[in-house]
Design a protein around this motif. Structure first.
Motif, PDB file in Angstrom:
ATOM      1  N   VAL A 131      55.240  48.262  36.334  1.00 52.05           N
ATOM      2  CA  VAL A 131      54.446  48.586  37.527  1.00 52.05           C
ATOM      3  C   VAL A 131      54.564  47.403  38.485  1.00 52.05           C
ATOM      4  O   VAL A 131      54.451  46.253  38.047  1.00 52.05           O
ATOM      5  N   LYS A 158      43.673  42.797  35.864  1.00 47.88           N
ATOM      6  CA  LYS A 158      43.588  42.929  34.402  1.00 47.88           C
ATOM      7  C   LYS A 158      43.551  41.555  33.770  1.00 47.88           C
ATOM      8  O   LYS A 158      44.297  40.666  34.182  1.00 47.88           O
ATOM      9  N   GLY A 162      43.631  40.742  27.816  1.00 47.03           N
ATOM     10  CA  GLY A 162      42.714  41.876  27.689  1.00 47.03           C
ATOM     11  C   GLY A 162      43.051  42.911  26.638  1.00 47.03           C
ATOM     12  O   GLY A 162      44.120  42.915  26.035  1.00 47.03           O
ATOM     13  N   GLY A 165      39.911  47.714  27.656  1.00 46.18           N
ATOM     14  CA  GLY A 165      39.394  47.930  29.010  1.00 46.18           C
ATOM     15  C   GLY A 165      38.539  46.786  29.515  1.00 46.18           C
ATOM     16  O   GLY A 165      38.007  46.839  30.617  1.00 46.18           O
ATOM     17  N   MET A 168      38.906  44.413  33.181  1.00 39.46           N
ATOM     18  CA  MET A 168      39.790  45.215  34.021  1.00 39.46           C
ATOM     19  C   MET A 168      38.979  45.796  35.170  1.00 39.46           C
ATOM     20  O   MET A 168      37.935  46.401  34.942  1.00 39.46           O
ATOM     21  N   GLU A 200      48.042  44.276  39.591  1.00 31.56           N
ATOM     22  CA  GLU A 200      49.138  45.223  39.774  1.00 31.56           C
ATOM     23  C   GLU A 200      48.698  46.422  40.593  1.00 31.56           C
ATOM     24  O   GLU A 200      47.504  46.639  40.825  1.00 31.56           O
ATOM     25  N   TYR A 202      47.541  49.908  41.537  1.00 29.84           N
ATOM     26  CA  TYR A 202      46.759  50.911  40.815  1.00 29.84           C
ATOM     27  C   TYR A 202      47.391  52.264  41.114  1.00 29.84           C
ATOM     28  O   TYR A 202      47.408  52.722  42.249  1.00 29.84           O
ATOM     29  N   HIS A 208      48.659  58.410  30.769  1.00 26.01           N
ATOM     30  CA  HIS A 208      48.887  57.343  29.809  1.00 26.01           C
ATOM     31  C   HIS A 208      49.636  57.984  28.643  1.00 26.01           C
ATOM     32  O   HIS A 208      49.091  58.827  27.944  1.00 26.01           O
ATOM     33  N   GLN A 232      40.468  59.664  29.660  1.00 32.94           N
ATOM     34  CA  GLN A 232      39.787  58.394  29.386  1.00 32.94           C
ATOM     35  C   GLN A 232      38.490  58.302  30.171  1.00 32.94           C
ATOM     36  O   GLN A 232      38.359  58.886  31.229  1.00 32.94           O
ATOM     37  N   HIS A 235      38.367  53.594  31.420  1.00 27.18           N
ATOM     38  CA  HIS A 235      39.720  53.176  31.037  1.00 27.18           C
ATOM     39  C   HIS A 235      39.901  53.140  29.532  1.00 27.18           C
ATOM     40  O   HIS A 235      40.731  52.406  29.015  1.00 27.18           O
ATOM     41  N   GLU A 275      52.859  51.154  25.321  1.00 26.56           N
ATOM     42  CA  GLU A 275      52.092  52.005  26.239  1.00 26.56           C
ATOM     43  C   GLU A 275      52.776  52.066  27.595  1.00 26.56           C
ATOM     44  O   GLU A 275      53.143  51.032  28.162  1.00 26.56           O
ATOM     45  N   ILE A 277      52.542  53.808  31.581  1.00 26.85           N
ATOM     46  CA  ILE A 277      51.768  54.544  32.550  1.00 26.85           C
ATOM     47  C   ILE A 277      52.777  55.428  33.269  1.00 26.85           C
ATOM     48  O   ILE A 277      53.857  54.978  33.634  1.00 26.85           O
TER      49      ILE A 277
HETATM   50  P1  ADP Z   1      43.497  47.599  27.734  1.00 25.66           P
HETATM   51  O1  ADP Z   1      44.467  46.762  26.950  1.00 25.66           O
HETATM   52  O2  ADP Z   1      42.298  46.817  28.170  1.00 25.66           O
HETATM   53  O3  ADP Z   1      43.150  48.892  27.074  1.00 25.66           O
HETATM   54  P2  ADP Z   1      45.607  48.734  29.375  1.00 25.66           P
HETATM   55  O4  ADP Z   1      46.523  47.855  30.102  1.00 25.66           O
HETATM   56  O5  ADP Z   1      46.097  49.343  28.122  1.00 25.66           O
HETATM   57  O6  ADP Z   1      44.242  47.938  29.106  1.00 25.66           O
HETATM   58  O7  ADP Z   1      45.095  49.882  30.333  1.00 25.66           O
HETATM   59  C1  ADP Z   1      44.078  50.779  29.927  1.00 25.66           C
HETATM   60  C2  ADP Z   1      44.031  51.971  30.861  1.00 25.66           C
HETATM   61  O8  ADP Z   1      43.797  51.574  32.194  1.00 25.66           O
HETATM   62  C3  ADP Z   1      45.304  52.784  30.941  1.00 25.66           C
HETATM   63  O9  ADP Z   1      45.399  53.697  29.899  1.00 25.66           O
HETATM   64  C4  ADP Z   1      45.170  53.449  32.294  1.00 25.66           C
HETATM   65  O10 ADP Z   1      44.290  54.537  32.246  1.00 25.66           O
HETATM   66  C5  ADP Z   1      44.498  52.406  33.111  1.00 25.66           C
HETATM   67  N1  ADP Z   1      45.499  51.626  33.835  1.00 25.66           N
HETATM   68  C6  ADP Z   1      46.135  50.523  33.411  1.00 25.66           C
HETATM   69  N2  ADP Z   1      46.997  50.071  34.332  1.00 25.66           N
HETATM   70  C7  ADP Z   1      46.899  50.905  35.390  1.00 25.66           C
HETATM   71  C8  ADP Z   1      47.518  50.965  36.687  1.00 25.66           C
HETATM   72  N3  ADP Z   1      48.404  50.070  37.081  1.00 25.66           N
HETATM   73  N4  ADP Z   1      47.171  51.981  37.509  1.00 25.66           N
HETATM   74  C9  ADP Z   1      46.251  52.897  37.147  1.00 25.66           C
HETATM   75  N5  ADP Z   1      45.631  52.886  35.955  1.00 25.66           N
HETATM   76  C10 ADP Z   1      45.941  51.908  35.084  1.00 25.66           C
END
Ligand code: ADP
Length: 666
Positions: A131, A158, A162, A165, A168, A200, A202, A208, A232, A235, A275, A277
């Motif tokens: 991203v 983020k 992390g 969630g 974030m 980054e 959004y 996901h 979700q 998040h 993972e 997106i």
């Molecule tokens: P964590 O490790 O805290 O769970 P992640 O990086 O896995 O965080 O992101 C968790 C969720 O946040 C993703 O599944 C998605 O729904 C949302 N998310 C993460 N990055 C983005 C992004 N760049 N744009 C939109 N939603 C995002």
């Protein structure tokens, strides 16, 4: 294969690992905190060692103590589950140094993915799409704000370290960037002891989709297809499924190959999840790699027929992967619904409390329940509020969905507030059936998913009355049996014979309404005067606490659970709560001071944003609370003046404590 392993976790995942060990004949050592002495995982393992008091950092996160237990109990390996020590490279190292196998990837691989920022740099090198964003070391707020402006709003901040969630924050407008950045850093510092963040783009309405990978020490690596975790809240995943709806073979191969490339790039061994997106057009970007077993791994197990914990144990013991890529195939469709103690109507705030009543759907090869709790257990503030994972399988998505709805209807939890009713609404939504999935699903369908509470139906009222009468009868019968004069009219169980015309009125509180139901006792049944008309009703309790009833000729089975004055009526998958009250005391116990703001759950005050005497406007942030490592902002319910502030930063508050009071403007 190992003879004996230690499971450094609790709850459903510790139970899950223990079950595979039992099947393979591997002996298990559980560890537990003082709060978990009676926990299910302690009973499922062959032996269990106390490692400390309730707070996780003094027990489940005490690496030294856990290693000492491993040594003393003769465990050859440690399975960390997920969370806790599972992604802690120092712990993985320490295991290695102690000659104990860490059932997970090499410390270096955890390290490589431990920082989301560093992982992104590595993945860019390995040719995995990312991203657009800034994931460098310059953490100067102004520099980050500039990066955000360059990326273009909305952006996502983020925590590099992390997970779950935490840390974030989505930011829609440049003027909010500084505040959100500060909050993200605070959350990150509190949860991970690290303040670094990345910024980054959004993505709007993304999906996901994650890929399960596995690698062994001989250099083999495969993927076990994908899981769609788009649905979700905060998040955080709530319903997952496999395979991802609409995924074409070509795209599946591309994502699988990218995930295997990611694993190879860091010398991965064991179970991991890459993972992504995914845009609605199908383009996909690397988000992060989780170097452990995922909560949602069971959906992959259901569609592949493989036991991923067994794979983990075999790989850790030095064996090759049980199957090659061309021996793996997708069969049917699986869903997982996470049942949480939380309040969906209150922004999904975690809930706590004693599980007073628990009834689960029948398990079979198509319905699986992974859980660490039983009736009578407490969901405490110390750990994750997940009660269970409900996993179902069928030949196709519609079949699996039907099974999921049915199983949710059969899942009964009385005690802490849960998300079961919410999950029912979610899985019954036509857009969910149509697989119109993305991470904004819950927000978009908010109205349908959070319906206004309905008034108790006549059926609910009738069931509540019958349950009360049966309880009164049973009590009278018990007293009669214990009494010297079993024939005394005072112990009569057949209605209210001392009451002139054999009737009785019950008073219920239904939300904020009061309802009275008058029941006339007739030979063998009751005639109930309900809002919708009179009905003949009778019922009896069966041995399981269920009530078999006949309401105007319709036969039903229902469950009514009484906890103090609160009756929970469960029938046909619908749950309704009524308070059976004495009209004399109404209004006394629930007289709440107008404008008072109470703590939604136990926690710590992080900051107080106003002072007594301040004029505040509706929606204004007043206080920030931290609970379960998340921050919650307490906002003004209306325009007014702050009258009184009860706590200052750093103080602990208990659930329901009055935090501050506001006098609303006239
Ligand atoms: P964590 O490790 O805290 O769970 P992640 O990086 O896995 O965080 O992101 C968790 C969720 O946040 C993703 O599944 C998605 O729904 C949302 N998310 C993460 N990055 C983005 C992004 N760049 N744009 C939109 N939603 C995002």
């Amino acid at each position: 294969m190992f003879e004996k392993i230690l499971i450094a976790n609790r709850g459903e995942i510790a139970c899950r690992v223990a079950q595979t060990c039992r099947r393979l004949g591997v002996r298990t050592v559980a560890v537990y905190s003082e709060a978990d002495a009676q926990a299910r995982h302690v009973q499922l393992c062959d032996e269990a060692w106390l490692v400390g008091p309730a707070p996780a950092r003094e027990s489940y996160l005490d690496a030294e103590r856990i290693l000492e237990v491993a040594r003393r109990s003769g465990a050859e390996a440690i399975h960390p589950g997920y969370g806790f020590l599972s992604e802690n490279p120092t712990f993985a190292h320490a295991c290695e140094a102690a000659g104990i196998t860490f059932i997970g990837p090499p410390a270096a691989a955890i390290d490589a993915m431990g920082s989301k920022s560093a992982a992104k740099a590595l993945m860019a090198e390995a040719g995995v799409p990312l991203v657009p964003g800034y994931h460098g070391d310059n953490q100067d707020p102004e520099h980050l704000a500039e990066a955000a402006a360059e990326i273009g709003y909305p952006v996502l901040i983020k925590a590099s370290a992390g997970g779950g969630g935490k840390g974030m924050r989505r930011v829609d407008r440049p003027e909010d960037f500084a505040t959100e950045l500060a909050a993200a850093k605070r959350e990150s510092a509190a949860s991970f002891g690290d303040e670094q963040v990345l910024v980054e783009k959004y993505l709007l309405q993304p999906r996901h989709i994650e890929v399960q990978v596995f690698a062994d020490t001989a250099g083999n690596a495969v993927h076990l297809f994908e899981r769609d975790c788009s649905v979700q809240r905060r998040h955080q995943k709530v319903v997952e499924e496999a395979p991802a709806p609409g995924m074409g073979e070509q795209r599946r191969r591309e994502m699988g190959a990218a995930a295997v490339r990611a694993a190879r790039a860091i010398g991965y061994v064991g179970a991991g999840t890459v993972e992504f997106i995914v845009h609605q057009d199908g383009s996909f970007y690397f988000m992060e790699m989780n170097t452990r077993l995922q909560v949602e791994h069971p959906v992959t197990e259901m569609i592949t027929g493989e036991d991923l914990v067994e794979w983990q144990l075999r790989v850790a013991a030095g064996e090759s992967l049980p199957r090659g890529q061309d021996q793996l195939a997708i069969h049917g469709h699986a869903f997982e619904a996470r049942i949480y103690a939380e309040d969906p109507a209150n922004d999904f705030l975690p809930a706590t409390g004693l599980i007073h009543h628990l009834r689960t759907p029948e398990e079979n090869p198509r319905v699986r329940i992974d859980t660490g709790v039983r009736e009578g257990d407490e969901v405490s503030i110390h750990y994750d509020p997940m009660i269970a994972k409900l996993i179902v399988w069928d030949g196709d998505r519609p079949g699996a969905l039907r099974r999921l709805r049915r199983a949710l209807a059969d899942y009964q939890v009385v005690g802490p507030t849960t998300n079961i009713t919410f999950l029912q609404a979610l899985t019954a939504h036509p857009a969910f059936s149509a697989a119109e999935l993305d991470t904004a699903f819950i927000d978009r369908h908010h109205e349908a998913l959070f319906p206004e509470p309905q008034a108790a139906s006549d059926r609910v009222l009738a069931l509540a009355c019958l349950a009360e009468f049966l309880r009164i009868d049973a009590e009278a019968a018990r007293r009669a049996a214990a009494s010297a004069d079993p024939y005394s009219p005072w112990h009569a169980t057949s209605g209210w014979v001392l009451n002139d015309d054999n009737h009785h009125t019950l008073h219920f509180r239904d939300g904020d309404r009061d309802i009275s139901v008058t029941a006339h006792y007739r030979e063998g049944h009751y005639l109930l005067e309900l809002p919708g008309g009179e009905i003949r009703a009778r019922g009896q309790l069966d041995g399981n606490g269920d009530m078999r009833v006949d309401l105007g000729g319709v036969r039903l089975t229902a469950t009514v659970v009484r906890d103090g004055a609160t009756l929970t009526i469960i029938c046909d998958g619908l749950t309704h709560e009524l308070v059976c009250h004495d009209p004399l005391t109404v209004g006394m116990e629930d007289e709440v001071r107008e404008g008072s703001l109470t703590a939604p759950m136990p926690g710590t005050v992080v900051s107080v944003l106003v002072t007594a005497g301040d004029q505040v406007s509706e929606g204004q942030a007043l206080m920030v609370l931290e609970a379960m490592k998340m921050e919650y902002t307490i906002k003004a319910p209306a325009d007014g003046v702050v009258e009184h502030i009860a706590f200052s930063a750093g103080e602990q508050v208990s659930e329901g404590a009055e935090l501050l009071a506001i006098a609303a403007n006239e």
